[in-house]
Structures are given as C-alpha cells and as structure tokens.
Motif scaffolding. Structure first.
Motif, PDB file in Angstrom:
ATOM      1  N   ALA A  73       1.762   1.645   5.194  1.00  0.00           N
ATOM      2  CA  ALA A  73       2.790   1.869   4.806  1.00  0.00           C
ATOM      3  C   ALA A  73       1.762   3.869   5.266  1.00  0.00           C
ATOM      4  O   ALA A  73       3.041   4.674   5.598  1.00  0.00           O
ATOM      5  CB  ALA A  73       2.968   2.773   3.317  1.00  0.00           C
ATOM      6  N   ASP A  74       0.967   4.103   5.914  1.00  0.00           N
ATOM      7  CA  ASP A  74       0.458   5.820   6.833  1.00  0.00           C
ATOM      8  C   ASP A  74       0.718   5.460   8.359  1.00  0.00           C
ATOM      9  O   ASP A  74       0.986   6.582   8.648  1.00  0.00           O
ATOM     10  CB  ASP A  74      -1.018   5.688   6.709  1.00  0.00           C
ATOM     11  N   LEU A  75       1.383   4.175   9.055  1.00  0.00           N
ATOM     12  CA  LEU A  75       1.726   4.013  10.453  1.00  0.00           C
ATOM     13  C   LEU A  75       3.535   3.643   9.818  1.00  0.00           C
ATOM     14  O   LEU A  75       4.166   2.870  10.032  1.00  0.00           O
ATOM     15  CB  LEU A  75       0.683   3.196  10.463  1.00  0.00           C
ATOM     16  N   LYS A  76       4.043   4.453  10.099  1.00  0.00           N
ATOM     17  CA  LYS A  76       6.024   4.378  10.132  1.00  0.00           C
ATOM     18  C   LYS A  76       6.336   4.432  11.892  1.00  0.00           C
ATOM     19  O   LYS A  76       5.483   4.614  13.299  1.00  0.00           O
ATOM     20  CB  LYS A  76       5.877   6.070   9.828  1.00  0.00           C
ATOM     21  N   ASP A  77       7.311   3.994  12.231  1.00  0.00           N
ATOM     22  CA  ASP A  77       7.712   3.348  13.570  1.00  0.00           C
ATOM     23  C   ASP A  77       7.842   4.822  14.459  1.00  0.00           C
ATOM     24  O   ASP A  77       8.128   5.570  13.589  1.00  0.00           O
ATOM     25  CB  ASP A  77       9.307   3.300  12.839  1.00  0.00           C
ATOM     26  N   GLY A  78       7.572   4.890  15.714  1.00  0.00           N
ATOM     27  CA  GLY A  78       7.220   6.044  15.836  1.00  0.00           C
ATOM     28  C   GLY A  78       5.911   6.746  16.335  1.00  0.00           C
ATOM     29  O   GLY A  78       5.975   7.981  16.938  1.00  0.00           O
ATOM     30  N   ASN A 105      -1.288  -5.154   2.588  1.00  0.00           N
ATOM     31  CA  ASN A 105      -1.294  -3.564   3.218  1.00  0.00           C
ATOM     32  C   ASN A 105      -1.428  -3.627   3.759  1.00  0.00           C
ATOM     33  O   ASN A 105      -1.512  -1.850   3.961  1.00  0.00           O
ATOM     34  CB  ASN A 105      -0.612  -3.166   1.784  1.00  0.00           C
ATOM     35  N   ARG A 106      -2.194  -4.222   4.159  1.00  0.00           N
ATOM     36  CA  ARG A 106      -3.816  -3.466   5.197  1.00  0.00           C
ATOM     37  C   ARG A 106      -3.501  -4.137   6.742  1.00  0.00           C
ATOM     38  O   ARG A 106      -2.812  -5.363   6.901  1.00  0.00           O
ATOM     39  CB  ARG A 106      -4.886  -3.939   4.467  1.00  0.00           C
ATOM     40  N   PHE A 162     -10.657   1.191  11.867  1.00  0.00           N
ATOM     41  CA  PHE A 162      -9.326  -0.078  11.964  1.00  0.00           C
ATOM     42  C   PHE A 162     -10.104  -1.662  12.143  1.00  0.00           C
ATOM     43  O   PHE A 162      -9.317  -2.244  11.834  1.00  0.00           O
ATOM     44  CB  PHE A 162      -8.953   0.188  13.862  1.00  0.00           C
ATOM     45  N   GLU A 163     -11.462  -1.624  11.984  1.00  0.00           N
ATOM     46  CA  GLU A 163     -12.296  -3.056  11.534  1.00  0.00           C
ATOM     47  C   GLU A 163     -11.810  -2.936  10.246  1.00  0.00           C
ATOM     48  O   GLU A 163     -11.851  -4.486   9.570  1.00  0.00           O
ATOM     49  CB  GLU A 163     -12.981  -3.245  11.977  1.00  0.00           C
ATOM     50  N   GLN A 164     -12.088  -2.092   9.049  1.00  0.00           N
ATOM     51  CA  GLN A 164     -11.577  -1.958   7.855  1.00  0.00           C
ATOM     52  C   GLN A 164     -10.504  -1.849   7.228  1.00  0.00           C
ATOM     53  O   GLN A 164     -10.025  -2.414   6.430  1.00  0.00           O
ATOM     54  CB  GLN A 164     -12.567  -1.026   7.577  1.00  0.00           C
ATOM     55  N   ASN A 202      -6.143  -7.108  19.666  1.00  0.00           N
ATOM     56  CA  ASN A 202      -5.073  -7.614  17.944  1.00  0.00           C
ATOM     57  C   ASN A 202      -5.074  -7.968  17.341  1.00  0.00           C
ATOM     58  O   ASN A 202      -5.890  -6.217  16.680  1.00  0.00           O
ATOM     59  CB  ASN A 202      -5.831  -9.422  18.358  1.00  0.00           C
ATOM     60  N   VAL A 203      -4.083  -7.039  16.778  1.00  0.00           N
ATOM     61  CA  VAL A 203      -3.611  -6.294  15.747  1.00  0.00           C
ATOM     62  C   VAL A 203      -3.395  -7.617  14.282  1.00  0.00           C
ATOM     63  O   VAL A 203      -1.704  -8.070  14.794  1.00  0.00           O
ATOM     64  CB  VAL A 203      -2.724  -5.176  15.381  1.00  0.00           C
ATOM     65  N   GLU A 204      -3.710  -7.494  13.537  1.00  0.00           N
ATOM     66  CA  GLU A 204      -2.989  -8.513  11.725  1.00  0.00           C
ATOM     67  C   GLU A 204      -2.604  -7.922  11.026  1.00  0.00           C
ATOM     68  O   GLU A 204      -3.675  -6.047  10.233  1.00  0.00           O
ATOM     69  CB  GLU A 204      -4.486  -9.680  11.320  1.00  0.00           C
TER      70      GLU A 204
END
Length: 515
Positions: A20-25, A105-106, A13-15, A99-101
């Motif tokens: 788009a691969d992570l959809k709601d829910g 598109n990444r 996840f650092e990379q 933390n997530v940034e």
C-alpha cells in the motif's frame, strides 16, 4: 545518499515493504544488500531496477516516471523499467534488474534478473559502416549499433590521439583536479576489442570517394562503407592577433588540450580566459577551485546573456565574482604578450597562461568536398540523413529540422550529439526514427548546475520565477506566444517535466510548470 557504512539508505527490499506504500506512478528508493535499488509501480506492474543512474550516479528516485520509463534528474538520461535498458543518452549502460514478488500485503525484491539479450539487426542493415569522428555522436552511434545487434564491419575513424572521452568533464572536474584521468575515457580499450569496433585513432579523413564508397585518410589508406556517419564535430575558433601563437596560449577541446593546461598549472598564478561563454566560465570556475587568479574577457554586455537571457546572466556573473573572478566585459583582446594580455581599451592584464574559448565552427570540409548540402553545418532531414543516400550526420556538425523551431537548427551540446548518434545508428540499420527530442544541456559552475531544455529563439524574452539569491529558480524563454525553452537552477524535477512537455509540444503543461 550512502550512509557511513557505504550502504545505500532506505528500506531493505529483501525484507519487503507494504504494498500500500507504493501507489501507481510512485517510486521508493531502497536497497538489496549493498546495492541501491529503485522500486516503482506502473499500473498493475511493479519494477525493481538499480537506483542510481549509470552516467554520473544521479538518484533516480528524485527523477520522474513517464509510463514505464524513469528519467534521471541530473542529466536527463532515460531508462526502461521493464528491462533496465538505457534508452537515451547521456547514460549508455543499462540498469541492473531484480524480480519482485508480492506475498500477502508485502512486496519483496528477490533475485537479480538476467540482462536483456541483444536483439538481431534488421536484415536490410548495411554490411559495413564507417563513422567519421570519435566524439559524443560517433561513440554513441557505435555503442547503439552493437547494442541493437549489428554484426557487420564497424569502424570509427577518429582524428584524436585518445579514445572517446567524457568531454564535458574536461572543463569541469578534471580541470579542477577533482576527477582523476581514469574517469575520463567513456569505455576501456578492451570494450572496443570485445565489441569488434575497429577504433582507428589519429586517422584524419581527407576525402570521401563517393563512387567507390570509401573514406580516405591522410596517408592514402581507404575504408570501404555501405553506410557512413559524419560525426566530425566542431573545432575551436582561433585568435589571429599578435602573440596568439605563443606557447602559453591554450584551447580546450580534447583530452590532450586539457592535459597540456593541467601540466602547466603548478607554475601558474594568473590566467586570462578569453571568452565568456560556457567553456570559458567553466574553465574559470575550475581554475579558481585550484586557487589560481582568473580574469575573464568577454565581448558581450554580460557573460552568457545571448544564451541564457539577462537575469540568468547576471546570476552567473555574480556567482563567479563571489569566487574571485574578475570580468572585463564589452572588451576584446588586441595582443598577447609574454606575460600579459592587451585589451582594446589599452588595459594590460597580467597572465602566466591564456585559455581561449570564443566559440567553435562545424567541420564541414569533408562533406562540402563530397558534394553534400551544407549551410553552417551539414544539412540533414528529420532522420539525420544527408542529401546523399546512405550518408548520415550527427552531433555538432549537423543542422536538422527541429519541430519546435521555425528553421533548421545546429546545437553544440554533448547530450544532443549522443542522442543524435543513437538515432542515426538505428536509421542506418533501416529504421525510421525521427530526431524530435528537445535539446538539453547542463553547465556546472562551482556547486551550481544550470540545466536547460528546448531551444530559445532570437528575440525571446526571459521570465524568472523563484529566488536567484537562494539558488532555486526557473527561467522561461517566450516568443510569439510560446515557451521555447526552460532553464533551471535547483529545480531538477521541474526541468524534467518541462522536457516532457516540450517533447509533447504541450504549451499548457509548460505554462503550468513555469508559473
């Protein structure tokens, strides 16, 4: 599942990963360095938390999301994705957070976030709280009180000689020899010191002085309280037959009990287990893992039939028989000799050791003498308050009004006790949190876990969907047109969804899950 290099699997996840691969829910399991991390999207928000449950290390990505909460598939702990907080037992420790940034598109997981600061206790919180009992409910209550900012005097009076321990493990991995003893304490000794929890061991409370608001222990010492939690639990029902007081007859309730059994196993070839309930059968499985011959004596037609229904009972019996356990069903023990157990039909079973697990009874004597309302347990309202103001009860000893049952229930399950301890703690500080969760328990037999949510009613019929032979099936307990409980083997996600449906009292969702 970790790789051979001991690093968690999944994307780095650092990379970053494609947004788009992570959809709601949805959730993705991955890693940050050597840490397992779970990435989850809830609406417009994306969260990154530790990927394994802080209870037994369950993979949270195999669980389910409920809003901004993730539920562990193993033993149904709940965590808040926003801050990692452990919301519901059996997990008591929070998850780490990152933390997530989003960069183009990444989605990238960056720095670890500081843990949530402890909130301040309500102004109306009592100045001193005494907890009677150092088991699941008492320990969870103490952790919750300190975790939610309680700063008053906090005392646990425990009759046990050992600190609060992971009791479910005593009849499972610890007895089987696959879990070392340093896994068993729920917290190290310094935890209680650092959190200013006065843990008093070997302190058997004999009475409550309701006028002076003091708990009296053997020897006469007293402990003042403004609020009191009775988490006295239950004690084993003991045999009263000839020979039942022999030294090789054991009960299993405390760490000391487990130690006493284990200490004698090196010279033990055959054990008779009296009682074919959960404890008795878990003991049988653990002893077979050590290569010890086991006979199980049970008074019912099938082991666990009263709790799990006939189909699941037959599955459990067959599984134990495959592992070499011999059953003597529909029998009772009339005497225990030096090297044998005598059954009512005259049969003698060779035995170097005898382990008795024929049920428990709630410890209500203190409450009864203090004038609290009791009825096969201490009667409490939906907030776990007893009939006397300022006194609460939780765990095996409490009988509470379950919203899904026609009458108050008392349940002897570890997770129930912990969750009630958490609720009682908050209510002692002035909150009004009703006890409305559906009961949950798990039982381990060899490599098979049986999980159940809800509370089956007398007369419920059990319906099986799936393949018991393939160890993947679900059992619904129905009565009066409703599903009251669901048990599963190899269907962890369905069990979690059944728990959620029971919480919401959504019979349509339950019916869809078990179809």
């Amino acid at each position: 599942m970790a790789t051979d290099s001991n690093k968690p699997e999944g994307p780095d996840f650092e990379q970053g990963v494609d947004a788009a691969d992570l959809k709601d829910g949805e959730m993705i399991a991955g890693r940050v360095g050597d840490e397992a991390v779970l990435l989850a999207r809830c609406g417009a928000s994306v969260f990154a938390v530790g990927g394994t449950c802080t209870h037994y290390g369950g993979q949270l990505a195999h669980g389910i999301l409920d809003g901004t909460t993730v539920r562990c598939p193993l033993h149904h702990a709940h965590f808040d994705l926003a801050n990692g907080e452990a919301l519901s037992a059996p997990a008591l420790r929070s998850l780490p957070c990152w933390n997530v940034e989003q960069q183009g598109n990444r989605l990238r997981v960056t720095t670890m976030r500081t843990a949530r600061s402890t909130e301040a206790a309500p102004a109306q919180a009592p100045r001193s709280i005494v907890i009677v009992g150092g088991g699941a409910a008492g320990h969870a209550a103490a952790e919750t009180l300190r975790g939610r900012g309680y700063r008053g005097q906090l005392t646990i009076l425990s009759a046990d000689a050992d600190p609060p321990c992971d009791r479910p493990n005593l009849s499972k991995d610890y007895l089987a020899g696959t879990a070392p003893e340093d896994w068993i304490p729920l917290r190290p000794p310094e935890f209680f010191v650092e959190n200013r929890i006065d843990l008093v061991l070997g302190a058997r409370v004999t009475s409550l002085d309701m006028t002076a608001r003091r708990a009296v222990v053997e020897g006469g010492r007293t402990y003042a309280f403004d609020a009191l939690l009775l988490a006295t639990g239950a004690e084993p029902v003991r045999l009263t037959i000839p020979g039942s007081d022999r030294a090789h007859v054991h009960y299993l309730r405390t760490l000391a009990d487990a130690r006493a059994i284990i200490a004698k196993l090196a010279s033990t070839r055959r054990v008779v287990v009296v009682g074919a309930g959960f404890i008795g059968l878990e003991v049988a499985a653990s002893l077979r893992a050590r290569g010890i011959a086991v006979d199980v004596v049970g008074s019912k037609a099938q082991p666990l039939e009263h709790a799990l229904g006939p189909d699941l009972a037959r599955f459990v019996r067959a599984m134990h028989e495959e592992h070499g356990v011999a059953f003597h069903i529909g029998q009772s023990v009339t005497a225990i000799e030096r090297d044998a157990v005598v059954l009512a039909n005259g049969e003698r079973l060779a035995a170097d050791r005898v382990v008795v697990g024929i049920g428990v009874r709630p410890r209500v004597e203190i409450a009864e003498r203090a004038g609290l309302a009791v009825d096969d347990g201490i009667l409490v309202d939906e907030y776990l308050a007893t009939s006397v103001a300022g006194i609460f009860a939780a765990g095996d000893v409490a009988r509470w009004p379950d919203p899904r049952s026609p009458r108050p229930i008392r349940v002897e399950h570890w997770v129930v006790a912990e969750r009630q301890g958490q609720i009682a703690a908050r209510n002692m500080m002035g909150e009004r949190i009703p006890c409305q969760f559906p009961p949950f328990f798990w039982s381990q037999h060899y490599d098979v876990q049986i999980s159940q949510v809800g509370h089956a009613q007398p007369g419920d019929l059990s319906e099986v969907k799936g393949t018991p032979q393939g160890r993947s099936f679900i059992v619904a307990f129905r009565g009066n047109g409703k599903i009251h409980a669901v048990a599963t083997v190899g269907r962890d996600e369905q069990c979690l969804r059944a728990e959620l449906a029971l919480e919401r009292q959504d019979q349509a969702a339950l019916a869809a899950i078990v179809t």
